[in-house]
Structure formats: structure tokens, C-alpha cells
Design an enzyme around this catalytic site. Structure first.
Site, mmCIF file in Angstrom:
data_model
loop_
_atom_site.group_PDB
_atom_site.id
_atom_site.type_symbol
_atom_site.label_atom_id
_atom_site.label_comp_id
_atom_site.label_asym_id
_atom_site.label_seq_id
_atom_site.Cartn_x
_atom_site.Cartn_y
_atom_site.Cartn_z
ATOM 1 N N GLN A 90 -11.476 15.916 -39.576
ATOM 2 C CA GLN A 90 -12.431 16.146 -40.664
ATOM 3 C C GLN A 90 -13.728 15.322 -40.565
ATOM 4 O OE1 GLN A 90 -10.326 15.935 -44.416
ATOM 5 N NE2 GLN A 90 -8.920 17.589 -43.855
ATOM 6 N N HIS B 113 -6.363 16.680 -49.551
ATOM 7 C CA HIS B 113 -5.816 15.322 -49.427
ATOM 8 C C HIS B 113 -7.026 14.396 -49.377
ATOM 9 C CE1 HIS B 113 -3.410 11.951 -48.343
ATOM 10 N NE2 HIS B 113 -3.497 12.053 -47.039
ATOM 11 N N GLU C 286 24.206 19.037 -45.088
ATOM 12 C CA GLU C 286 24.557 18.971 -46.514
ATOM 13 C C GLU C 286 23.516 18.250 -47.361
ATOM 14 O OE1 GLU C 286 28.488 18.434 -47.887
ATOM 15 O OE2 GLU C 286 29.390 18.981 -45.970
ATOM 16 N N GLY D 10 -4.383 26.853 -41.145
ATOM 17 C CA GLY D 10 -3.011 26.451 -40.842
ATOM 18 C C GLY D 10 -2.147 26.592 -42.082
ATOM 19 N N SER D 11 -1.282 25.604 -42.286
ATOM 20 C CA SER D 11 -0.327 25.640 -43.394
ATOM 21 C C SER D 11 -1.028 25.877 -44.732
ATOM 22 C CB SER D 11 0.449 24.316 -43.395
ATOM 23 O OG SER D 11 1.258 24.207 -44.537
ATOM 24 N N GLN D 12 -1.982 25.004 -45.091
ATOM 25 C CA GLN D 12 -2.666 25.146 -46.375
ATOM 26 C C GLN D 12 -3.757 26.211 -46.323
ATOM 27 O OE1 GLN D 12 -1.961 23.681 -49.380
ATOM 28 N NE2 GLN D 12 -0.209 22.690 -48.454
ATOM 29 N N ARG E 126 -13.349 28.164 -35.374
ATOM 30 C CA ARG E 126 -13.990 28.153 -34.065
ATOM 31 C C ARG E 126 -13.686 29.466 -33.353
ATOM 32 N NH1 ARG E 126 -10.645 23.104 -32.378
ATOM 33 N NH2 ARG E 126 -9.248 24.340 -33.655
ATOM 34 N N GLU F 140 27.730 16.514 -42.019
ATOM 35 C CA GLU F 140 27.823 15.512 -43.082
ATOM 36 C C GLU F 140 26.491 14.893 -43.450
ATOM 37 O OE1 GLU F 140 30.059 14.976 -45.181
ATOM 38 O OE2 GLU F 140 31.407 16.381 -44.160
ATOM 39 N N SER G 281 31.719 15.286 -57.036
ATOM 40 C CA SER G 281 33.003 14.829 -57.574
ATOM 41 C C SER G 281 32.919 13.400 -58.104
ATOM 42 C CB SER G 281 34.065 14.887 -56.474
ATOM 43 O OG SER G 281 33.787 13.885 -55.505
#
Ligand code: NAD
Ligand code: MG
Length: 324
Positions: free
Chosen positions: A79, A101, A224, A19-21, A41, A220, A245
Site C-alpha cells: 500500500q 485495516h 474437533e 483478493g479476499s476483501q 495492474r 482430537e 460433558s
């Protein structure tokens, strides 16, 4: 001393989960010259993707049997079963078991065999960034840790793996499983996923309930936010303040502490305590085992929030957002 992939040069690395990792790790390690096999699998959802990326895809059992290092990159909640059924019976003595992790090892939902190294390499970024930074010759900072060192080489293996990911080009920071697990959970709950999304939703609701148009409110409080976060990422609060600002700064100083106040911090401490004493891990494990009823309901509420509807309409008109 430069950290290299030396300690893994003659090792076979099995990546479980694509997957992602998993995909980013597999591609980066291979491009760093290491021997990678992907264990999935047969017929699983990502097996075609790994094959298309040119990997040899083996069953998780065969991948583990052949490996000197096994990286467990499936979702945290699958896991323990994977360890019990596939890894523990097949892993070679003296091999390294690597996590991205520390959840299961730290909360003891996995009790690793005594004859292996147990290590952690956690890139501080999502998988796509781990890959794209590597491709342009850079890297994502990585945390690494040793939980169990039976070979005397656990730390070298962890840093070599992090180097193979490209992490050593950026920064390697040593930690332990407890610190990585508890801070990672706290960050995603209180600030990153939980805190930030709730702040956005409540800000949106406040404006819309006061009669302002959802389109304006969306820009907003959500769109942003990226500009602000990019400044924080590049140069901290100092850079953010130097780019907004004087009026925005004054408003920040007088109103920010009223939105997130001492009572919020007390609740953050309570959340941290539930992470530390295992309450969160126990609740999450029970929720998962019960088939995710509350998870699904709460997720649906997020997906049904009015900001998602107006957001989808507006993002469809901002073509550049979909080019990444
Ligand atoms: P993911 O959900 O993106 O991918 C999981 C992969 O595991 C998929 O290929 C899926 O098909 C496979 N899989 C699912 N069930 C399986 C099973 N029973 N047996 C074998 N394979 C199975 O996961 P992810 O987000 O990459 O997370 C992997 C690990 O990395 C987790 O420990 C997570 O905490 C950690 N991590 C993730 C990130 C992140 O940015 N996503 C960052 C740091 C660490
Ligand atoms: Mg939320």
C-alpha cells in the site's frame, strides 16, 4: 436511524485489489446499486477474475482518477508504494480514501494528502463471508472510523460504504484507526492465527511423542476444534460449557489454566506492547523489504509440520470438507 448507501449514491467507487476483501466489496457494493470500477495492474493475477465477474477493469491510475472514493484493498505491505506512485498523484481533491485495516495510516507508512477524507471500514470476517452473508440477505458486522474529515461527510461516507457491504444489516461499530489496528494485530498474533495454531501443533506433538497415532491426535486437537469454536461463536463460553460433558468441563477448569497461565498473559502483554510502540510494524516492514527471508522459513516450517501430512490424508477422505 437506518444507515443507507445514500451518501455514495452519486459517487464512483474504485476498488484497488481483487483478493479476499476486494472481490467481496466490489460485488456487494455493485449489488447495492453503487457505481464500482475495479483498478488492477493489466495482466495481473486477478484481472481475469474481475472481468469474468462483469466488472470494468481499469488501470489503478485511471480507476483512481475517476473515483470519488478509493478503497485500498491490496496487501498492507504494497500500500505505501501504491499510495505514493498511483493514488497521491491522481486522487481528486475532496475524494475519500478508504482502508479495511488501519496499519499504514496508523503507523505512518502512508501520510495521506491533506485535502481528502481518510476513512476505514473493516468487516469482521473474511471476504468469502462478507459475500455469502450478503447474498443470503444478511451481513457481517463492520468497524468504521474516520481519520481525516475534510469534506464534513467522512463519517457518512464510511457508514454508507459499510451499508453497501451489507454490514448495516448486522452491526456497525465506530472505532478509530489506532484501536482497530492494534486490536486486529493483537488478536491475530496472540489468539487467532498465532495462538491457536501453536496450541494445535503443541497438543499434536505431545500426543504423538507419547506414542499415540497421528490420525487420532489430528482429530482430537485440530478437527474437533471447529465444534468448540462454533459453540463459542454462537453463544460464548456459556454455550460451549453447556454442550460439553461434565467430565470435559472439570478437565477444562483444572487443566486450561495450566496450559495458558499468568506467564502466558505476561507474554501477551509484551506482544501488545510491541504492537503499540511500533516495534512489530517496523520489524514486519523491514522483513518485507528484505524479501521475506524469515517469513518464508517460518512458513515452510508450519507447512512441513507432521500434522499437515496426516491432515491432508484424512481430509481427502472427508469429502464434505471440499464442497464448501
Ligand atoms: P489479498 O492478498 O487477498 O488480495 C490482494 C489483492 O491485491 C489481489 O487482487 C492482488 O492481485 C492485488 N495486488 C497485489 N499487489 C498489488 C499491487 N502492487 N498493485 C495493485 N494490486 C495489487 O488481500 P486481502 O486479504 O483482501 O487484504 C486486503 C486488505 O484488507 C488489507 O488491508 C487487509 O489487512 C484487509 N483485511 C483483510 C481481511 C481478510 O479477511 N483477508 C479482513 C479484514 C481486513
Ligand atoms: Mg505457528
Amino acid at each position: 436511524m437506518t444507515v443507507t448507501t445514500q451518501a455514495l449514491q452519486t459517487s464512483r467507487i474504485a476498488i484497488l485489489g481483487y483478493g479476499s476483501q476486494g472481490r467481496a466489496h466490489a460485488l456487494n457494493l455493485r449489488d447495492s446499486g453503487l457505481d464500482v470500477v475495479v483498478g488492477l495492474r493489466p495482466g495481473g493475477p486477478t484481472s481475469a477474475k474481475a472481468t469474468a465477474d462483469g466488472f470494468v477493469v481499469a488501470t489503478p491510475e485511471d480507476a483512481v482518477k475517476s473515483a470519488d472514493l478509493v478503497a485500498v484493498l491490496t496487501p498492507d505491505m504494497v500500500q505505501p508504494k501504491l499510495y505514493e506512485e498511483v493514488i497521491a498523484p491522481n486522487l481528486k481533491a475532496g475524494a475519500a480514501l478508504l482502508f479495511a485495516h488501519g496499519f499504514n495510516v496508523h503507523f505512518k507508512t502512508i501520510a495521506p494528502r491533506g485535502d481528502i477524507d481518510v476513512i476505514l471500514v473493516a468487516p469482521k470476517g473474511p471476504g468469502y463471508l462478507v459475500r455469502t452473508e450478503f447474498e443470503i440477505g444478511r451481513g457481517v458486522p463492520c468497524l468504521y472510523a474516520v481519520y481525516q474529515d475534510t469534506t464534513g461527510e467522512a463519517e457518512e461516507r464510511a457508514t454508507a460504504y459499510a451499508a453497501g457491504l451489507g454490514g448495516a444489516r448486522a452491526l456497525l461499530i465506530e472505532t478509530d484507526f489506532k484501536e482497530e489496528t492494534e486490536t486486529d494485530l493483537f488478536g491475530e498474533q496472540a489468539v487467532l492465527c498465532g495462538g491457536a495454531s501453536e496450541l494445535v501443533q503443541k497438543g499434536f506433538e505431545t500426543l504423538v511423542e507419547a506414542g499415540y497415532r497421528p490420525e487420532i491426535a489430528y482429530y482430537e486437537v485440530l478437527h474437533e476444534l471447529k465444534l468448540i469454536v462454533d459453540l463459542l461463536y454462537q453463544g460464548g463460553i456459556t454455550k460451549m460449557l453447556s454442550f460439553v460433558s461434565e467430565t470435559a468441563q472439570y478437565g477444562d477448569y483444572v487443566s486450561g489454566p495450566r496450559v495458558v497461565d499468568a506467564a502466558t498473559k505476561e507474554r501477551m502483554k509484551a506482544i501488545l506492547k510491541e504492537i503499540q510502540d511500533g516495534t512489530f510494524a517496523r520489524n514486519w516492514t523491514e522483513e518485507y523489504k528484505a524479501g521475506l527471508p524469515n517469513y518464508r522459513r517460518m512458513k515452510q516450517a508450519d507447512l512441513d509440520h507432521p500434522i499437515e501430512k496426516v491432515g491432508a490424508q484424512l481430509r481427502a477422505k472427508m469429502v464434505w470438507l471440499n464442497e464448501a
